[in-house]
Design a protein around this motif. Structure first.
Motif, PDB file in Angstrom:
ATOM      1  N   TYR A   1      44.374  39.559  37.254  1.00 42.68           N
ATOM      2  CA  TYR A   1      44.081  40.773  36.505  1.00 42.68           C
ATOM      3  C   TYR A   1      45.107  41.887  36.706  1.00 42.68           C
ATOM      4  O   TYR A   1      45.230  42.768  35.857  1.00 42.68           O
ATOM      5  CB  TYR A   1      42.703  41.327  36.911  1.00 42.68           C
TER       6      TYR A   1
ATOM      7  N   TYR B   1      47.067  46.394  34.286  1.00 44.01           N
ATOM      8  CA  TYR B   1      45.731  45.790  34.343  1.00 44.01           C
ATOM      9  C   TYR B   1      45.528  44.917  33.110  1.00 44.01           C
ATOM     10  O   TYR B   1      45.607  45.397  31.968  1.00 44.01           O
ATOM     11  CB  TYR B   1      44.636  46.861  34.403  1.00 44.01           C
ATOM     12  N   ASN B   2      45.282  43.618  33.329  1.00 43.16           N
ATOM     13  CA  ASN B   2      44.990  42.683  32.250  1.00 43.16           C
ATOM     14  C   ASN B   2      43.498  42.710  31.930  1.00 43.16           C
ATOM     15  O   ASN B   2      42.663  42.701  32.839  1.00 43.16           O
ATOM     16  CB  ASN B   2      45.389  41.260  32.649  1.00 43.16           C
ATOM     17  N   PHE B   3      43.162  42.688  30.640  1.00 42.43           N
ATOM     18  CA  PHE B   3      41.756  42.777  30.247  1.00 42.43           C
ATOM     19  C   PHE B   3      40.985  41.489  30.530  1.00 42.43           C
ATOM     20  O   PHE B   3      39.766  41.511  30.627  1.00 42.43           O
ATOM     21  CB  PHE B   3      41.636  43.158  28.773  1.00 42.43           C
ATOM     22  N   TRP B   4      41.693  40.379  30.622  1.00 45.11           N
ATOM     23  CA  TRP B   4      41.063  39.148  31.119  1.00 45.11           C
ATOM     24  C   TRP B   4      42.110  38.340  31.882  1.00 45.11           C
ATOM     25  O   TRP B   4      43.303  38.600  31.751  1.00 45.11           O
ATOM     26  CB  TRP B   4      40.414  38.332  29.996  1.00 45.11           C
TER      27      TRP B   4
ATOM     28  N   TYR C   1      44.981  36.262  33.343  1.00 44.58           N
ATOM     29  CA  TYR C   1      46.178  35.798  32.656  1.00 44.58           C
ATOM     30  C   TYR C   1      46.798  34.621  33.391  1.00 44.58           C
ATOM     31  O   TYR C   1      46.987  34.642  34.597  1.00 44.58           O
ATOM     32  CB  TYR C   1      47.198  36.940  32.579  1.00 44.58           C
TER      33      TYR C   1
ATOM     34  N   THR D   1      46.864  37.809  26.818  1.00 42.25           N
ATOM     35  CA  THR D   1      45.964  38.884  27.231  1.00 42.25           C
ATOM     36  C   THR D   1      46.573  40.235  26.895  1.00 42.25           C
ATOM     37  O   THR D   1      47.776  40.436  27.039  1.00 42.25           O
ATOM     38  CB  THR D   1      45.665  38.833  28.736  1.00 42.25           C
TER      39      THR D   1
ATOM     40  N   PHE E   1      46.986  44.278  27.852  1.00 36.94           N
ATOM     41  CA  PHE E   1      46.981  44.986  29.126  1.00 36.94           C
ATOM     42  C   PHE E   1      47.350  46.453  28.911  1.00 36.94           C
ATOM     43  O   PHE E   1      47.902  46.838  27.871  1.00 36.94           O
ATOM     44  CB  PHE E   1      47.950  44.332  30.116  1.00 36.94           C
TER      45      PHE E   1
ATOM     46  N   LEU F   1      50.605  50.378  26.707  1.00 36.84           N
ATOM     47  CA  LEU F   1      49.774  49.195  26.477  1.00 36.84           C
ATOM     48  C   LEU F   1      50.649  48.087  25.928  1.00 36.84           C
ATOM     49  O   LEU F   1      51.773  48.317  25.476  1.00 36.84           O
ATOM     50  CB  LEU F   1      48.620  49.519  25.526  1.00 36.84           C
TER      51      LEU F   1
END
Length: 226
Positions: free
Chosen positions: A65, A111-114, A116, A129, A131, A157
């Protein structure tokens, strides 16, 4: 029967050996290419006067993440007082045209949203993903009227896509808020003192496409942190 049993046992040993070859990669190194756009007293349109840029990238992957990224970018900031309708008394007889060299070095937290990664590297991880990132950096601008060095705060982003086990493709956009109003070579043409990140200070945006290579493998079986 013994032959079949031997074949099954051999298959399990082969699967176990393959599992030990599955790795997490803790570092990435690569490069990027894109455009930068000056935003300040002489330009309020992020799509105007975009200039080419090049970047070098080093990323430390903390977990699926989160990551820390060190980014060096070289480009130009271009603008003109003729591009704005605001009348500046101090520039009435001396219009400004500039194309200043930009060098930016920043460290940001991603920060990755799900999760990776590939399915082999992380259970339930994705090849793609979105981020977000926030950081701190330094900006050096070489202008005709003199050089400027100032701190900046990048906020942006992007999206990452794993095109191979070790290759990562990324597209990202960031706004870099500086602490200086002299990136264009002119300080406070309004006559109002610039302070902080947002009060009459210059900033710039950067859009880039990146390609990184993963290295520093970690054996997943030997060091589990899931």
């Amino acid at each position: 029967m013994i032959k079949y049993l031997f074949a099954i046992v051999s298959m399990f040993f082969a699967l176990g050996a393959a599992a030990q070859d599955e790795y997490e990669y803790r570092m990435e190194i690569g490069a990027g290419a894109g455009v930068v756009s000056y935003e300040g007293d002489f330009n309020g349109n992020i799509l105007k006067n975009m200039q080419p840029s090049a970047s070098l990238i080093l990323r430390r992957v903390l977990n699926p993440y989160m990551a820390l990224k060190l980014d060096y970018t070289y480009g130009k900031l271009k603008g003109s007082s003729a591009d704005v309708e605001t009348w500046y008394p101090v520039l009435a007889d001396d219009p400004v045209e500039f194309s200043n060299t930009l060098m930016d070095l920043g460290l940001s937290f991603e920060y990755n949203f799900w999760p990776y990664g590939t399915g082999r590297e992380y259970r339930g991880a994705k090849r793609i993903t979105p981020f977000v990132f926030l950081g701190v950096g330094g900006t050096y601008v070489k202008a005709v009227g003199g050089s400027v060095f100032t701190a900046n705060v990048p906020l942006g982003l992007g999206v990452k896509y794993k095109i191979g086990k070790r290759l990562n493709l990324g597209l990202e956009w960031a706004a870099h808020f500086s602490l200086s109003d002299k990136l264009d070579g002119v300080a406070d043409p309004y006559g109002i003192e610039s302070t902080g990140l947002f009060k009459n200070t210059d900033c710039y945006s950067a859009l880039k496409l990146t390609l990184t290579y993963s290295f520093m493998a970690k054996c997943k079986i030997c060091n589990k942190d899931d």
